[in-house]
Design a protein around this motif. Structure first.
Motif: not given
Length: 424
Positions: A4-5, A281-283, A291-292, A414-415
């Motif tokens: 996912i990531g 968010l990113f770490a 985000r997933a 984001p999708a």
């Protein structure tokens, strides 16, 4: 979870090979306008840029010739346009530094042209821009979190307004600034609760819920202001005000020191919030799960993530952050609440989210740009700029439109943003 990531924005390594000609066209069009305005119709004389901001280090003013600066600006614009064309033809991704250099060059050229024969106090311009940007940055951070988890947050304006109103009332009643801050966060969370409940549980269209919430909060605060705050303004609308706190050594840095490091507590909280949201968010695991859920909720559900719960609590967190932005209006900028004190700041914050490509740092930079444009209209009006007053009033919104419509190229949100998730 690893797969996912790898598919989330910001973790992919391959650049898109699709050609997008929007940026080269925008660069070329703006450069042509700059050529006409700054060179062909250039103004005589020079502009004086004042560099002293009230600290111990005194710098001499910078004097720039209007027409010469315009020529250099156009040349930089031509170079940026050519580079953009070459990158687009080769299908390569355009660096973020290219629009930054282009925008800075055009900005300097416009400022020198508009202030020819006058003195422009640069530290004052930057300090005012930061002050106007603070609520935008808080709102943009809330918008990034909310949309990254899959909920379109059009209700930022309502969250800012609710935070401003409640912080003024609670601050006035308790005479405690921290009570006002906490109350503002609670107010933002309450507005987010309504958004999350209707959007996540009852699957109502998220944009419609956001618009309705904005209208509801505006009407409610306007009514309470007229019915309660105006008759008892001394008791309910006179909160204490945060005082600037100068950080030793850092506040003595020329130009940027007084602007960045002689600020109120809310501004320092903003610095921490930008760093915390970016790192989170990113770490962190929290950011990966968030985000997933915003990108592929079905896959997130498969690996055991509670999609609805993750969305609900993160939308609430976004509301709390936006509420802090509302508190800035009444506890730092002006120690009182007035009708529509936010003046559409929530919608500009939403534009900053899009312009910043749903990235906290880029959204912060976009909010700073919009704040700068808002303050620039005030400064140019004071300096009797040749720019028509009607255009100055439109300047912040024109910058917002051009930024979102012109400079946002090959990006996507984001999708799963705006799409309700039904388990199952």
């Amino acid at each position: 979870m690893t797969s996912i990531g790898a598919a989330l924005p910001g973790t992919a390594t391959g650049a898109s090979s699709v050609r997008h000609w929007k940026l080269p066209i925008v660069y070329g069009a703006i450069t042509l306008v700059a050529l006409l305005l700054l060179v062909v119709l250039g103004r005589p004389g020079s502009a004086t840029i004042g560099l002293n901001g009230g600290n111990a280090v005194q710098l001499p003013p910078l004097v720039l010739p209007a027409r010469g600066t315009g020529i250099v600006t156009v040349l930089i614009g031509v170079v940026c346009t050519v580079i953009s064309v070459l990158l687009t033809r080769s299908g390569r991704r355009q660096s973020i530094w290219l629009p930054i250099v282009f925008a800075l060059a055009m900005l300097v050229g416009l400022l020198v042209w508009a202030t020819s024969g006058e003195t422009l106090p640069l530290p004052g311009l930057l300090a005012g821009s930061l002050a106007l940007s603070v609520p935008l940055i808080f709102g943009a951070l809330g918008g990034v979190i909310s949309e990254r988890v899959g909920v379109v947050n059009v209700a930022i304006e309502g969250q800012l307004l609710a935070g401003a109103f409640v912080s003024a009332v609670v601050g006035s009643l308790t005479k405690n600034l921290f009570a006002g801050l906490i109350a503002a966060m609670v107010a933002g969370v309450l507005v987010s609760f309504v958004l999350a409940a209707f959007a996540i549980k009852y699957l109502v269209d998220q944009v419609i819920v956001g618009v309705v919430l904005n209208v509801l909060v505006l009407g409610l605060t306007s009514f309470l202001y007229s019915a309660a705050l105006v008759p008892a303004s001394a008791a309910l609308n006179s909160p204490p005000q945060f005082e600037p706190i100068a950080i030793p050594l850092l506040s003595a840095i020329p130009i940027i020191g007084p602007v960045l490091f002689d600020q109120t507590l809310i501004v320092y909280i903003m610095y921490v919030a930008v760093a915390a949201v970016t790192i989170g968010l990113f770490a962190t695991r929290w950011g990966l799960r968030l985000r997933a859920v915003g990108e592929h909720p079905q896959a997130a559900d498969t690996v055991g993530i509670n999609v609805s719960g993750t969305r609900f609590w993160n939308v609430s967190l976004a509301g709390a952050i936006a509420g802090l932005g509302g508190a800035y209006f009444t506890l730092a900028a002006v120690p009182s609440f007035s009708k529509d004190v936010t003046s559409g700041a929530g919608f500009i914050a939403l534009a900053a989210v899009i312009f910043g490509q749903w990235n906290p740092v880029r959204a912060t930079l976009a909010a700073l740009l919009f704040g700068f444009a808002s303050n620039l209209q005030n400064v140019l009006g004071i300096l009797n700029s040749p720019v028509p007053s009607d255009f100055l009033l439109m300047l912040p919104y024109l910058v917002t439109i051009f930024a979102v419509a012109g400079f946002v190229g090959q990006v996507r949100g984001p999708a799963a943003a705006g799409k309700p998730y039904i388990k199952g």
